[in-house]
Design a protein around this motif. Structure first.
Motif, short mmCIF file in Angstrom:
data_model
loop_
_atom_site.label_atom_id
_atom_site.label_comp_id
_atom_site.label_asym_id
_atom_site.label_seq_id
_atom_site.Cartn_x
_atom_site.Cartn_y
_atom_site.Cartn_z
N ASP A 201 23.04 13.19 19.59
CA ASP A 201 22.98 12.44 18.29
C ASP A 201 24.39 11.51 18.14
O ASP A 201 25.15 12.06 17.73
CB ASP A 201 22.92 13.20 16.90
N PRO A 202 24.12 10.20 18.95
CA PRO A 202 25.48 9.30 19.09
C PRO A 202 26.12 9.07 17.72
O PRO A 202 27.35 8.76 17.72
CB PRO A 202 25.11 8.28 19.63
N GLU A 203 25.10 9.12 16.62
CA GLU A 203 25.57 8.69 15.59
C GLU A 203 26.52 9.52 14.82
O GLU A 203 27.50 9.47 13.73
CB GLU A 203 24.47 8.32 14.32
N LYS A 204 26.65 10.85 15.26
CA LYS A 204 27.33 11.79 14.85
C LYS A 204 28.91 11.79 15.11
O LYS A 204 29.73 12.45 14.45
CB LYS A 204 26.58 13.32 15.23
N TYR A 205 29.09 10.95 16.23
CA TYR A 205 30.53 11.24 16.55
C TYR A 205 31.13 9.76 16.43
O TYR A 205 30.50 8.63 16.18
CB TYR A 205 30.38 11.12 18.08
N HIS A 206 32.46 9.99 15.88
CA HIS A 206 33.24 8.77 15.31
C HIS A 206 34.52 8.90 16.02
O HIS A 206 35.12 9.88 16.53
CB HIS A 206 33.24 8.86 13.80
N ASP A 207 35.12 7.65 16.22
CA ASP A 207 36.59 7.59 16.58
C ASP A 207 37.46 7.78 15.31
O ASP A 207 37.66 6.90 14.83
CB ASP A 207 36.85 6.10 17.24
N GLU A 208 37.77 8.89 14.99
CA GLU A 208 38.70 9.18 13.95
C GLU A 208 39.96 8.65 13.95
O GLU A 208 40.52 8.15 12.95
CB GLU A 208 38.69 10.64 13.73
N LEU A 209 40.69 8.30 15.16
CA LEU A 209 42.08 7.61 15.13
C LEU A 209 41.85 6.17 14.97
O LEU A 209 42.72 5.74 14.10
CB LEU A 209 42.68 7.91 16.62
N HIS A 210 40.74 5.59 15.33
CA HIS A 210 40.45 4.26 15.10
C HIS A 210 40.41 4.14 13.52
O HIS A 210 40.55 2.97 12.89
CB HIS A 210 39.20 3.69 15.62
#
Length: 312
Positions: A201-210
């Protein structure tokens, strides 16, 4: 979408005119260097160290350093003469099975959309490739460089992945293949993998540092104070079996809640087992290590279109 390149897909005697568009975009935040005193942007100047003169683009030529500080100069006419005669063609070489290509070969993705006169031929190629389960290996020349490429169906259209050649792939010096894990370790490792297995599920992952960087920038723009709690550092894992046991125990509880597991949280739980603490207590402590929740940012990196892309 902005058109980067125009050409045609060629396979056999069939030509499908297409337009190429960037399928991905860099989300990196670009910073400029400013003068500390007046906060004005610093301009980069091209200067010849021998002539002590500032030079412009028209004064530059391309040179290849074949020895230390020794160059051979190549002009634009010589470089153009080396380009392939069909530089506006994506020539399909073979149709193969997608799993046969290791992801290490992929470089960058581009969308290929049809010209108005090629809608039927484009759709025919998409549907026949999708039904056959094959992808196409092709050759294409862009910006004076010949690329190996993979064409595949994505969202009812064609996407082209430029690829590295085998000579461009580095190989590892494997010395760890002589290490043999025990059967008990393998069994627990397989169980851990199974516990972490989920549909993609690609929507599950985020660039937290960004996201944190965007929040920091926005807080400075509005004059607010932005605070981030420093995440706790995990201690040293001293026993592989204990680490596997603690990880399995964590994933069993997290699996029912369908929440991702943070690496530092897993390490902390592993060490709590080594220290004799309970899993529940450690998990409760880690749940408090949160970053201040803020609304989703609308700040996006400034897009830049290169001169070459405009001329394509």
């Amino acid at each position: 979408m902005h058109t980067l390149w125009k050409g045609s897909i060629s396979f056999g005697l069939v030509n499908v005119p297409v337009k190429m568009h960037a399928a991905t975009e860099a989300r990196d935040l670009k910073f400029n260097y400013l003068h500390k005193e007046c906060k004005n942007r610093i301009r980069q100047i091209k200067k010849c160290p021998v002539c002590d003169l500032e030079v412009g683009s028209d004064d530059l030529v391309k040179g290849f350093e074949y020895e230390k500080d020794r160059y051979v100069v190549l002009d634009d006419e010589e470089l153009t003469s080396l380009e392939q005669p069909m530089s506006r063609s994506i020539d399909i070489l073979d149709f193969i099975n997608l799993p046969e290509i290791d992801p290490i070969y992929y470089q960058k993705s581009y969308y290929l959309s049809p010209e108005e006169t090629a809608l039927k031929a484009y759709r025919l190629l998409c549907q026949s490739m999708e039904e056959s389960g094959k992808v196409a290996l092709a050759r294409v020349t862009m910006r004076s460089k010949q690329h190996l490429a993979c064409l595949r169906v994505f969202e009812n259209g064609l996407v082209m992945e430029t690829m590295y050649y085998p000579q461009e792939i580095r190989h590892m010096d494997v010395v760890w293949d002589r290490v043999v894990p025990t059967e008990a370790e393998l069994t627990m490792a397989r169980q851990l993998i199974e516990n972490l297995a989920r549909p993609f599920d690609p929507e599950k992952y985020h660039d937290e540092l960004h996201e944190q960087m965007v929040s920091l920038i926005e807080s400075k723009v509005t004059g607010e104070t932005y605070q981030v709690e420093t995440p706790s550092k995990g201690g040293k894992v001293v026993d592989l079996m204990e680490a596997l046991k603690a990880s399995i125990a964590l994933t069993e509880s997290e699996k029912s809640q369908s929440q991702p597991i943070k690496p530092n949280e897993t390490i902390n739980l592993i060490n709590s087992v080594n220290d004799g603490d309970g899993l529940e207590k450690r998990h409760a402590d880690n749940s408090q290590d949160k970053i201040i929740n803020k609304p989703k940012s609308t700040l996006t990196p400034r897009k830049r279109t290169s001169r070459r892309a405009k001329e394509a």
